[in-house]
Design a protein around this motif. Structure first.
Motif, mmCIF file in Angstrom:
data_model
loop_
_atom_site.group_PDB
_atom_site.id
_atom_site.type_symbol
_atom_site.label_atom_id
_atom_site.label_comp_id
_atom_site.label_asym_id
_atom_site.label_seq_id
_atom_site.Cartn_x
_atom_site.Cartn_y
_atom_site.Cartn_z
ATOM 1 N N VAL A 129 0.823 -1.227 0.000
ATOM 2 C CA VAL A 129 0.000 0.000 0.000
ATOM 3 C C VAL A 129 0.846 1.262 0.000
ATOM 4 O O VAL A 129 0.330 2.349 -0.252
ATOM 5 N N ASP A 130 2.130 1.141 0.328
ATOM 6 C CA ASP A 130 2.898 2.370 0.487
ATOM 7 C C ASP A 130 4.275 2.313 -0.163
ATOM 8 O O ASP A 130 4.505 2.926 -1.211
ATOM 9 N N SER A 131 5.206 1.536 0.416
ATOM 10 C CA SER A 131 6.612 1.744 0.056
ATOM 11 C C SER A 131 6.991 1.336 -1.369
ATOM 12 O O SER A 131 7.939 1.891 -1.927
ATOM 13 N N GLY A 135 8.450 5.587 -5.627
ATOM 14 C CA GLY A 135 9.856 5.830 -5.938
ATOM 15 C C GLY A 135 10.727 6.416 -4.850
ATOM 16 O O GLY A 135 11.832 6.859 -5.138
ATOM 17 N N LYS A 136 10.272 6.416 -3.582
ATOM 18 C CA LYS A 136 11.204 6.853 -2.535
ATOM 19 C C LYS A 136 12.075 5.665 -2.168
ATOM 20 O O LYS A 136 11.561 4.593 -1.839
ATOM 21 N N THR A 137 13.403 5.844 -2.252
ATOM 22 C CA THR A 137 14.321 4.766 -1.906
ATOM 23 C C THR A 137 15.232 5.274 -0.796
ATOM 24 O O THR A 137 15.431 6.487 -0.686
ATOM 25 N N HIS A 216 -5.009 5.821 -4.539
ATOM 26 C CA HIS A 216 -4.872 7.120 -3.874
ATOM 27 C C HIS A 216 -3.415 7.591 -3.939
ATOM 28 O O HIS A 216 -3.134 8.730 -4.309
ATOM 29 N N LYS A 217 -2.498 6.682 -3.583
ATOM 30 C CA LYS A 217 -1.092 7.098 -3.558
ATOM 31 C C LYS A 217 -0.609 7.503 -4.953
ATOM 32 O O LYS A 217 0.129 8.476 -5.111
ATOM 33 N N ALA A 218 -1.048 6.763 -5.976
ATOM 34 C CA ALA A 218 -0.625 7.066 -7.349
ATOM 35 C C ALA A 218 -1.045 8.494 -7.730
ATOM 36 O O ALA A 218 -0.269 9.247 -8.322
ATOM 37 N N VAL A 231 1.467 18.394 -1.613
ATOM 38 C CA VAL A 231 0.460 17.335 -1.795
ATOM 39 C C VAL A 231 0.948 16.023 -1.173
ATOM 40 O O VAL A 231 0.243 15.365 -0.409
ATOM 41 N N ARG A 232 2.201 15.658 -1.486
ATOM 42 C CA ARG A 232 2.698 14.349 -1.038
ATOM 43 C C ARG A 232 2.845 14.280 0.481
ATOM 44 O O ARG A 232 2.745 13.205 1.070
ATOM 45 N N LYS A 233 3.078 15.435 1.109
ATOM 46 C CA LYS A 233 3.280 15.342 2.549
ATOM 47 C C LYS A 233 2.007 14.954 3.307
ATOM 48 O O LYS A 233 2.076 14.550 4.462
ATOM 49 N N THR A 234 0.849 15.000 2.626
ATOM 50 C CA THR A 234 -0.370 14.521 3.300
ATOM 51 C C THR A 234 -0.237 13.033 3.658
ATOM 52 O O THR A 234 -0.859 12.554 4.603
ATOM 53 N N LEU A 235 0.607 12.307 2.876
ATOM 54 C CA LEU A 235 0.803 10.870 3.152
ATOM 55 C C LEU A 235 1.479 10.646 4.503
ATOM 56 O O LEU A 235 1.613 9.524 4.963
ATOM 57 N N ASN A 236 1.916 11.741 5.096
ATOM 58 C CA ASN A 236 2.597 11.688 6.391
ATOM 59 C C ASN A 236 1.657 11.912 7.557
ATOM 60 O O ASN A 236 2.105 12.123 8.687
HETATM 61 N N1 GLY Z 1 5.416 7.090 2.355
HETATM 62 C C1 GLY Z 1 5.329 8.473 2.076
HETATM 63 C C2 GLY Z 1 5.624 8.809 0.664
HETATM 64 O O1 GLY Z 1 5.758 7.941 -0.164
HETATM 65 O O2 GLY Z 1 5.725 9.975 0.352
#
Ligand code: GLY
Ligand code: NAD
Length: 351
Positions: A129-131, A135-137, A216-218, A231-236
């Protein structure tokens, strides 16, 4: 099977999602290529045979299971084996495992010859669902999590719920922490979680909700691939307090701390009049259903001080992403003193 396409400045990424996609797609993408697989010791025990049947000539690097493998030394070991096995830029790297494997293999792929193709095959709920998407590595360094890393998109993600059948309950709970977070970000997911509150741990339900979370993440990643426009920081959501408590108290899993952080930050949002009514009660119910009791912490001031390291902070203010209404969030910025006072009140309320 469901397919989600991310169109990004750095190239397209395709996610295949649903029962059977591992069998159907992973071999197809890999067909005829030189393959290098990174996996961990637990996953290798469970799925080593499956991997060698599917990708018979692949080189496999097994790292010890657990967060401690996400370090620069292991990264160099992976790169060394990639070189020794003659990996080229047009070869394919496969990350086969949870978020630890996905993060370190993703970083190796981004560095090898300035970029080799990577396919993510996430085997935990959290990784699906997340990692594995977005593309965050990273690896951890000198006790700081994810401090060395890149943005590097996987060309393919194959998210098959068949892997959940062997996943221990505590790992499902860890992933559900992130799923509940998506519930606070997305009205559709929120409704679905409430409607299915009695079957949150069922593999069938997880198979369905993974698609919704990735969708949602996409969308978020497409709006803010590099985490720069807010926008992306809402995932936090929930993570500022979750990370601070995780660093200070330790012991429980990341997902547990996300749930605990969400709960404390929800109490702060309610107290400040940002969130309330039945919506706030329902979010509490979802968090409690997954987490059980929320710990009432001592030494909250010292734990809170660790929030000053959060990447979202600006101008010395601590940033919290909190829910305000169905599918809507708000950012609160607090001085350290204000944050400590809010957390102390939340502790008082929990006692
Ligand atoms: N897990 C948070 C992000 O992908 O930005
Ligand atoms: P993990 O990779 O350590 O996996 C958890 C445990 O489950 C491990 O012991 C693993 O061996 C085992 N496991 C994996 N698949 C299994 C299966 N199918 N059956 C049985 N056991 C299995 O942890 P995780 O929770 O998947 O990921 C956490 C990592 O992800 C952290 O390092 C975190 O920083 C990172 N993360 C990255 C991002 C990102 O955007 N890149 C987002 C969130 C988290």
């Amino acid at each position: 099977m469901k397919k989600i396409k991310l169109s990004l400045a750095s190239g397209d990424s395709v996610v295949y999602c649903g029962e059977g996609v591992f069998e159907e797609y992973s071999r197809k993408v890999a067909d005829g290529r030189q393959i290098f697989i990174v996996t961990d010791s637990n996953v290798n025990k469970l799925y080593g045979n499956l991997v060698s049947t599917c990708f018979c000539d692949a080189e496999v690097k097994v790292i010890p299971a657990g967060e401690r493998s996400k370090n620069p030394g292991k990264l160099l070991e992976i790169l060394d084996r990639m070189m020794k096995s003659g990996m080229r830029r047009d070869s394919l790297l496969i990350a086969f495992g949870g978020g630890v494997v996905g993060d370190i293999a993703g970083l190796a792929a981004s560095l090898y010859m300035r970029g080799a193709e990577i396919m993510q095959i996430p085997t935990t709920l959290l990784a699906q669902v997340d990692s594995s998407v977005g593309g965050k590595t990273a690896v951890d360094f000198k006790g700081v999590k994810n401090v060395i890393g890149t943005f590097y998109q996987p060309k393919t993600v194959v998210a098959d719920p068949m892997f959940f059948k062997t996943l221990p309950k505590k790992e499902i709970r860890c992933g559900l922490g992130e799923v509940v977070k998506y519930g606070a970000l997305d009205e559709y997911i929120y409704e679905k979680l409430l409607k299915n509150i009695s079957r949150l741990y069922s593999v069938d339900f997880l198979g369905e909700i993974v698609y919704d979370c990735i969708r949602h993440k996409a969308a978020v990643v497409q709006s803010d691939e590099r985490d720069v426009n807010g926008v992306r920081k809402t995932l936090n959501l929930g993570h500022t307090t979750g990370h601070a408590f995780e660093l200070f108290y330790g012991g429980a899993s990341h997902g547990d701390y996300v749930l605990i952080g969400m709960y404390y930050e929800l109490l702060i949002a309610v107290k400040r009049g940002i969130c309330g009514g039945q919506y706030a009660e329902n979010l509490k119910k979802l968090i409690l259903k997954v987490k059980g009791k929320i710990p009432v912490y001592e030494d909250i001031q010292k734990a809170a001080e660790l929030a000053v390291y959060d990447k979202k902070n600006e101008k010395g203010l601590i940033s919290l992403i909190v829910p305000c209404a169905e599918g809507k969030t708000e950012e609160i910025r607090l001085t350290l003193g204000e944050y400590i006072a809010e957390l102390e009140e939340a502790v008082g309320e929990l006692r």
